[in-house]
Design a protein around this motif. Structure first.
Motif, short mmCIF file in Angstrom:
data_model
loop_
_atom_site.label_atom_id
_atom_site.label_comp_id
_atom_site.label_asym_id
_atom_site.label_seq_id
_atom_site.Cartn_x
_atom_site.Cartn_y
_atom_site.Cartn_z
N LEU A 1 0.83 -1.21 0.00
CA LEU A 1 0.00 0.00 0.00
C LEU A 1 0.86 1.26 0.00
CD1 LEU A 1 -2.83 -1.00 2.52
CD2 LEU A 1 -2.88 -1.05 0.02
N ALA A 2 1.97 1.23 0.73
CA ALA A 2 2.89 2.38 0.73
C ALA A 2 3.46 2.59 -0.67
CB ALA A 2 4.00 2.15 1.75
N ASP A 3 3.79 1.49 -1.35
CA ASP A 3 4.31 1.59 -2.72
C ASP A 3 3.25 2.14 -3.68
OD1 ASP A 3 6.72 0.57 -1.87
OD2 ASP A 3 6.29 -1.49 -2.51
N ALA A 4 1.97 1.94 -3.33
CA ALA A 4 0.87 2.45 -4.14
C ALA A 4 0.44 3.86 -3.72
CB ALA A 4 -0.33 1.50 -4.05
N ASP A 5 1.29 4.51 -2.91
CA ASP A 5 1.03 5.88 -2.45
C ASP A 5 -0.23 6.02 -1.60
OD1 ASP A 5 3.32 6.97 -3.36
OD2 ASP A 5 2.45 8.08 -5.03
N TRP A 6 -0.55 4.98 -0.84
CA TRP A 6 -1.63 5.13 0.12
C TRP A 6 -1.15 6.04 1.24
CZ3 TRP A 6 -5.95 1.61 1.94
CH2 TRP A 6 -6.71 1.16 0.86
N HIS A 7 -2.10 6.75 1.84
CA HIS A 7 -1.77 7.75 2.85
C HIS A 7 -2.19 7.24 4.23
CE1 HIS A 7 -1.96 9.84 -0.99
NE2 HIS A 7 -1.19 10.76 -0.47
N PHE A 8 -1.21 6.75 4.99
CA PHE A 8 -1.47 6.29 6.35
C PHE A 8 -0.20 6.39 7.17
CE2 PHE A 8 -0.13 2.62 3.92
CZ PHE A 8 0.72 1.93 4.75
N SER A 9 -0.35 6.34 8.47
CA SER A 9 0.78 6.46 9.38
C SER A 9 1.31 5.09 9.75
CB SER A 9 0.35 7.20 10.65
OG SER A 9 1.36 7.12 11.63
N TYR A 10 2.63 4.93 9.66
CA TYR A 10 3.24 3.66 10.05
C TYR A 10 3.13 3.43 11.55
CZ TYR A 10 5.18 2.09 5.64
OH TYR A 10 5.32 1.59 4.37
N GLU A 11 2.85 4.49 12.31
CA GLU A 11 2.71 4.34 13.75
C GLU A 11 1.35 3.74 14.12
OE1 GLU A 11 4.17 7.22 12.41
OE2 GLU A 11 6.06 6.24 12.95
N GLU A 12 0.42 3.80 13.21
CA GLU A 12 -0.93 3.29 13.49
C GLU A 12 -1.31 2.25 12.46
OE1 GLU A 12 -3.49 6.68 13.65
OE2 GLU A 12 -2.93 7.15 15.70
N LYS A 13 -0.57 1.18 12.41
CA LYS A 13 -0.81 0.16 11.40
C LYS A 13 -1.86 -0.84 11.88
CE LYS A 13 3.50 -1.02 10.75
NZ LYS A 13 4.68 -1.70 10.19
N GLU A 14 -3.08 -0.36 11.98
CA GLU A 14 -4.23 -1.21 12.25
C GLU A 14 -5.12 -1.16 11.01
OE1 GLU A 14 -6.27 -0.12 15.77
OE2 GLU A 14 -4.44 0.04 16.97
N PRO A 15 -5.69 -2.28 10.57
CA PRO A 15 -6.47 -2.28 9.34
C PRO A 15 -7.51 -1.18 9.25
CG PRO A 15 -6.13 -4.53 10.09
CD PRO A 15 -5.56 -3.62 11.16
N SER A 16 -8.31 -1.00 10.31
CA SER A 16 -9.38 0.00 10.25
C SER A 16 -8.82 1.41 10.11
CB SER A 16 -10.26 -0.09 11.50
OG SER A 16 -9.49 0.15 12.67
N LYS A 17 -7.70 1.69 10.79
CA LYS A 17 -7.11 3.03 10.73
C LYS A 17 -6.45 3.28 9.38
CE LYS A 17 -6.42 3.57 15.71
NZ LYS A 17 -5.45 3.77 16.81
N VAL A 18 -5.83 2.25 8.81
CA VAL A 18 -5.20 2.40 7.49
C VAL A 18 -6.27 2.69 6.44
CG1 VAL A 18 -3.99 1.13 5.67
CG2 VAL A 18 -3.20 0.98 8.03
N LEU A 19 -7.36 1.94 6.48
CA LEU A 19 -8.45 2.15 5.51
C LEU A 19 -9.08 3.53 5.70
CD1 LEU A 19 -10.05 -1.39 5.84
CD2 LEU A 19 -8.87 -0.53 3.82
N ALA A 20 -9.31 3.90 6.96
CA ALA A 20 -9.93 5.20 7.24
C ALA A 20 -9.03 6.35 6.80
CB ALA A 20 -10.25 5.32 8.73
N SER A 21 -7.72 6.21 6.98
CA SER A 21 -6.79 7.27 6.58
C SER A 21 -6.81 7.49 5.07
CB SER A 21 -5.37 6.93 7.04
OG SER A 21 -5.27 6.95 8.44
N GLN A 22 -6.82 6.40 4.33
CA GLN A 22 -6.86 6.53 2.87
C GLN A 22 -8.18 7.12 2.41
OE1 GLN A 22 -4.70 6.54 0.72
NE2 GLN A 22 -5.61 6.11 -1.27
N GLN A 23 -9.26 6.67 3.02
CA GLN A 23 -10.57 7.20 2.67
C GLN A 23 -10.64 8.69 2.97
OE1 GLN A 23 -14.07 5.67 4.86
NE2 GLN A 23 -14.96 5.30 2.85
N GLN A 24 -10.09 9.10 4.10
CA GLN A 24 -10.09 10.51 4.46
C GLN A 24 -9.27 11.33 3.47
OE1 GLN A 24 -11.87 12.00 6.64
NE2 GLN A 24 -10.98 14.04 6.40
#
Length: 334
Positions: free
Chosen positions: A46-69
């Motif tokens: 996902l990082a290679d695909a330029d998804w936007h999320f924090s490596y400090e919060e690598k929980e599925p729901s938070k990763v999905l929510a960050s990209q959606q936001q």
């Protein structure tokens, strides 16, 4: 907000989208993710695909929510047409209203973790209006549906009524903005989406309900298939229902899956086929150089990409085989 922009006015936003599209997940990339043993491998993809999320919060729901936001924020910044923006973001408002109402009726405290950012109404303003029972920031249709859903639940104690009333209001409000926006491509997609939801509902009811005639109010208005014809299929014979479905645009393209449904009673392949047809309907806009269509399509493709990643993550956490996860994936942009 500006009204009735010229097609060329979208050129800067489309140029950004064309750059973003180069990083979108391909089918091959998603299938590779299905082979992952750990979520960390997915996060790297996902990082290679330029998804936007924090490596400090690598929980599925938070990763999905960050990209959606991130997608929501991009759309808010890029879209100047009010009707286009609302038809893209209204669904989140209605999801938040559902969350508020179900939490309140269950007697549970209302807290920020219940809600999604990214609607047309800031969460604090939406919660204030709902709490105080004042229209405030809500549209008239939104507020009316909220009150009706609450009253009907208190009268009938049927939580399904909350979803049915608010889903119908959401669809109709989105369709209103689609009609006001006056774009044939977008409006055709919105109606096809309603038809798809209604056909899925029909097939699910026929599969699991012992008294389908009592469920006539479950279909959404606004599609191209008349409601009375859908309602008639609830009590039609299997042969009559199949014949009707084959006359629809969706059924005509999925005749093999329909045969399987009526023989094996398996709806999975048919629902996947319906979703894939919606994605196929978006593809012609990839070649449009000017106008709002590429923006609308990008939003829908990102919605599909986020859903696909959720399917992969949930599958891995549930211990499903790579093949089982792949079978659940829909078409992708790339």
């Amino acid at each position: 907000m500006a009204k009735h922009l010229k097609d060329t006015d979208y050129s800067k936003t489309i140029a950004k989208i064309r750059v973003f599209e180069k990083h979108m997940l391909s089918r091959q990339g998603l299938e590779k993710m299905c082979e992952s043993r750990h979520l960390d491998e997915i996060y790297k993809t996902l990082a290679d695909a330029d998804w936007h999320f924090s490596y400090e919060e690598k929980e599925p729901s938070k990763v999905l929510a960050s990209q959606q936001q991130w997608v929501f924020e991009f759309l808010r910044e890029a879209v100047e047409e009010e009707n286009l923006l609302k038809l893209l973001l209204l669904k989140t408002d209605y999801q938040n209203i559902k969350a508020f109402l179900k939490q309140e009726l269950a007697g549970n405290p209302i807290h920020g973790g219940l809600f999604l950012e990214g609607g047309t109404i800031p969460v604090p303003a939406l919660v204030k209006s709902l709490t105080e029972r004042e229209q405030g920031a809500l549209s008239e249709r939104m507020f009316s549906a909220f009150l009706r859903a609450r009253d009907e639940f208190l009268e009938k104690q049927d939580p399904q009524r909350i979803d049915l009333i608010l889903d119908e209001a959401c669809v109709l409000e989105i369709l209103e903005h689609g009609e006001a926006f006056e774009n044939a491509f977008i409006l055709r997609y919105l109606r096809a989406q309603i038809d798809t939801v209604n056909l899925k509902t029909l097939l699910r009811i026929r599969k699991i309900s012992e008294e389908p005639a009592k469920l006539r109010e479950v279909f959404l208005k606004g599609g191209s298939i008349p409601l009375d014809r859908l309602e008639a299929q609830l009590t039609a014979s299997p042969e009559e229902c199949k014949a009707f479905l084959l006359t629809t645009e969706v059924g005509g393209k999925l005749s093999a899956q329909l045969e399987d449904f009526f023989k094996e009673r398996s709806i999975t392949a048919l629902e996947k086929g319906m979703d894939d047809l919606l994605i196929e309907q978006l593809k012609p806009a990839r070649f449009i150089m000017f106008g709002p269509e590429p923006i609308f399509v990008y939003a829908k493709y990102m919605e599909n990409e986020i859903r696909s990643v959720r399917i992969v993550m949930n599958g891995i956490l549930s211990g499903l085989s790579p093949q089982s996860i792949r079978e659940r994936l829909r078409l992708t942009y790339a």
